[in-house]
Design an enzyme around this catalytic site. Sequence first.
Site, PDB file in Angstrom:
ATOM      1  CG  ASP A  56       3.108   6.492   4.992  1.00  0.00           C
ATOM      2  OD1 ASP A  56       3.588   7.192   3.868  1.00  0.00           O
ATOM      3  OD2 ASP A  56       4.068   5.735   5.534  1.00  0.00           O
ATOM      4  CG  ASP A  58       8.534   5.472   1.496  1.00  0.00           C
ATOM      5  OD1 ASP A  58       9.162   4.588   1.129  1.00  0.00           O
ATOM      6  OD2 ASP A  58       8.476   6.548   0.863  1.00  0.00           O
TER       7      ASP A  58
END
Length: 262
Positions: A56, A58
């Site tokens: 991922d 953020d």
Amino acid sequence: MVGKGPKNETHAMRFLVSRAACFVHPKSPLSSMATSTIVSSVAVTRKARLRGVVFDMDGTLTVPVIDFPAMYRSVLGEEEYLSVKAKNPTGIDILHHVENWSPEKQRKAYETIADFERQGLDRLQIMPGAAELYNFLDSKKIRMGLITRNVKTAVDLFHQRFGMTFSPALSREFRPCKPDPAPLLHICSTWEVQPFEVIMVGDSLKDDVACGKRAGSFTCLLDETGRYSSDDMASAELEPDFKVTSLTNLQSLLEANFDLIP
């Protein structure tokens, strides 16, 4: 040739059991049962092969700077925000929530979301340990991909600012978004690897862990602040295979639990 006698029979049995372990699918429901049976009779050090890591962005590769509760309040309004939050204790899927709104209402919602994301880009910082982990995996020739619900502009800026290359790097323009397994399966197909040869790493149970689980990959939750409780992970779909409090810890975890073979 294997000779006769108890000693050679023991060696033969150890070899056969080890070979049998190799053919148990790592993500199969039988794997834990098979492992416990094998370990109880013979010491087996065989590790699962890991050929790729998907991150991922953020809150995982970058320091979380977007005020998501404020974003959700701006999009939903205070009353609806509190209602939706109560029904979704592990997090709000704002993109899914606005999908069925009218076109005009959707447009305003996406403008608000984009505004918060632009503010985040101005403060974009790399997560401690991310560069070191990237260099380690790169030295091992392990594939690295990225899946984010942010926009492609943010992904491009991340690559440019920090000198890293994740490929494929899928933003929310790729549909359907995680937690649907489609983006992770797309990356596995592009790499020509099996999902069980990949680990999904992220800071969200509902997005990252759920995506990895549904794809049939290993999963690792990054939980720096103890955000999630055991109750949050009670669902089989939201229970990660591993959990770390920093990316610095992830390198040793991967080395201890996997054969890093590209």
